[in-house]
Design an enzyme around this catalytic site. Structure first.
Site: not given
Ligand SMILES: Cc1cc2nc3c(=O)[nH]c(=O)nc-3n(C[C@H](O)[C@H](O)[C@H](O)COP(=O)(O)OP(=O)(O)OC[C@H]3O[C@@H](n4cnc5c(N)ncnc54)[C@H](O)[C@@H]3O)c2cc1C
Length: 345
Positions: A153, A231, A341
């Site tokens: 990520r 998320s 995130e």
């Protein structure tokens, strides 16, 4: 002032002074050289307040096959193309490499930024290069896969190149092997179970994406109906020593290898003594009762504590406050720092 709530999947109200739609490369000339926020489909952004500048909505189109051989195909895709539609197009052609990434919301241009991933695949495995335009230099650049510094990520676009670039297109190299190998998703039991229900081995590329779509439809909120950004936090990396400590509190905590990660700091004493593992943030939140919790107009999805959802009337500040309460709870009980995130603006 322009209302940004229709432009993000969390749908919280926020205003910007100006919104410019970038439909062609020539439109980039309309942008000021600073104070610009680039927006794809807004599936990974939380506006906590009004944005005092210009928001550029990137719609650049185009899917062009640049090269094709017996075993691979190289395709350049405009940053504004819808990610899921592109995945479907490749699956229909039996080109493999991104089939596990079906139904991830957003545009192609945003995919390299946080190196999107799901079910054992991440987009860096197929990206050949990324084309971007630097507003302050007024120049186009091509970045090779290795120069993108992809990690879990993460990529250079979140660090060195942050806010300096407009991704105009991404070039992918996909495999033409007509059947999907089992090994890369064998770790994902739910995917194996689902694919066995809908297809016969050897599985085709399309079978895998169909199985992923079925699972995601059941397990994730429908962002067309309810505000969400998927998320909200990354799965944390912890040392093996820390894992042993955590296992005293949660004996069956799952953990995974952290391929390609860097240590948080070179001075970290853990570097000398142990390796890191990746653990599911959702499981930590479950332990503390966050699954399905609601405070005012913000809550977590009833099937997944890592997924924040909004209800009508939610504000960006309210979502941020809720997320900070989740982070504080994890810190207090497990001494683990959850990293966002979602991009917080
Ligand atoms: C229901 C749901 C499920 C999700 N599941 C997953 C998942 O399984 N795996 C996963 O990795 N992610 C997942 N996400 C997160 C999200 O889909 C991805 O991060 C996606 O890449 C965001 O694309 P976007 O176009 O909406 O980007 P945006 O949210 O619009 O932007 C994200 C960031 O990229 C920047 N940006 C966007 N386009 C450009 C451009 N052309 N040039 C420069 N900067 C740009 C923005 O400034 C911002 O910083 C999920 C989100 C939702 C809502």
């Amino acid at each position: 002032m322009v209302d940004l709530s229709p432009y993000t999947t969390l749908r919280v109200p926020a205003k910007t002074e100006k919104l410019i739609e970038i439909n062609t490369l020539a439109d980039i000339k309309k942008l000021p050289s600073e104070n610009v926020f680039f927006l794809g489909e807004g599936a990974n952004v939380l506006f906590t307040k009004d944005f005092p500048g210009t928001v550029a909505k990137i719609n650049l189109p185009g899917i062009n096959v640049l090269k094709e051989s017996a075993d691979s195909v190289v395709i350049e895709v405009g940053a504004g193309e819808n990610w899921h539609k592109f995945v479907m197009y490749t699956a229909e052609n039996s080109w493999s490499g991104i089939e596990n990434l079906a139904l991830i919301p957003g545009c192609v241009g945003a995919a390299p930024i946080q190196n999107i991933g799901a079910y054992g695949q991440s987009v860096d495995q197929t990206i050949d290069s990324v084309n971007y335009f630097n507003l302050s230099a007024q120049k186009s650049y091509i970045l090779s896969n290795s120069d993108c510094q992809f990690k879990y990520r993460n990529s250079t676009f979140k660090h060195e190149l942050k806010n300096q670039f407009l991704i105009t297109s991404v070039t992918f190299r996909l495999s033409k092997s007509s059947h999907s190998k089992l090994d890369y998703y064998s770790r994902y039991e739910s995917l194996q179970t689902e694919i066995a229900k809908i297809a016969e081995p050897p599985y085709a590329v399309q079978d895998v994406s169909r199985a992923v779509i079925n699972i995601r439809t059941q397990k994730m909120p429908d962002w067309h109906k309810q505000g969400t950004a998927g998320s909200f936090f990354k799965n944390p990396f912890i040392t093996k020593t820390k894992l042993a400590d955590l296992q005293n509190k949660i004996p069956d905590i799952q953990y995974y290898p952290t391929t390609g990660m860097d240590y948080p700091k070179l001075t970290d004493p853990a570097l000398a003594t142990s390796d890191y593992v990746k653990i599911p943030a959702g499981r930590l939140l479950d332990e503390l009762g966050w699954k399905g919790k609601r405070v005012g107009n913000v809550g977590t999805f009833d099937q997944h504590a890592l997924v924040i959802v909004t209800y009508p009337g939610a504000t960006g500040a309210e979502v941020y406050e809720f997320a900070e309460a989740m982070r504080a709870d994890i810190k207090k009980h497990f001494s683990i720092d959850l990293e966002y995130e979602v991009v917080i603006v």
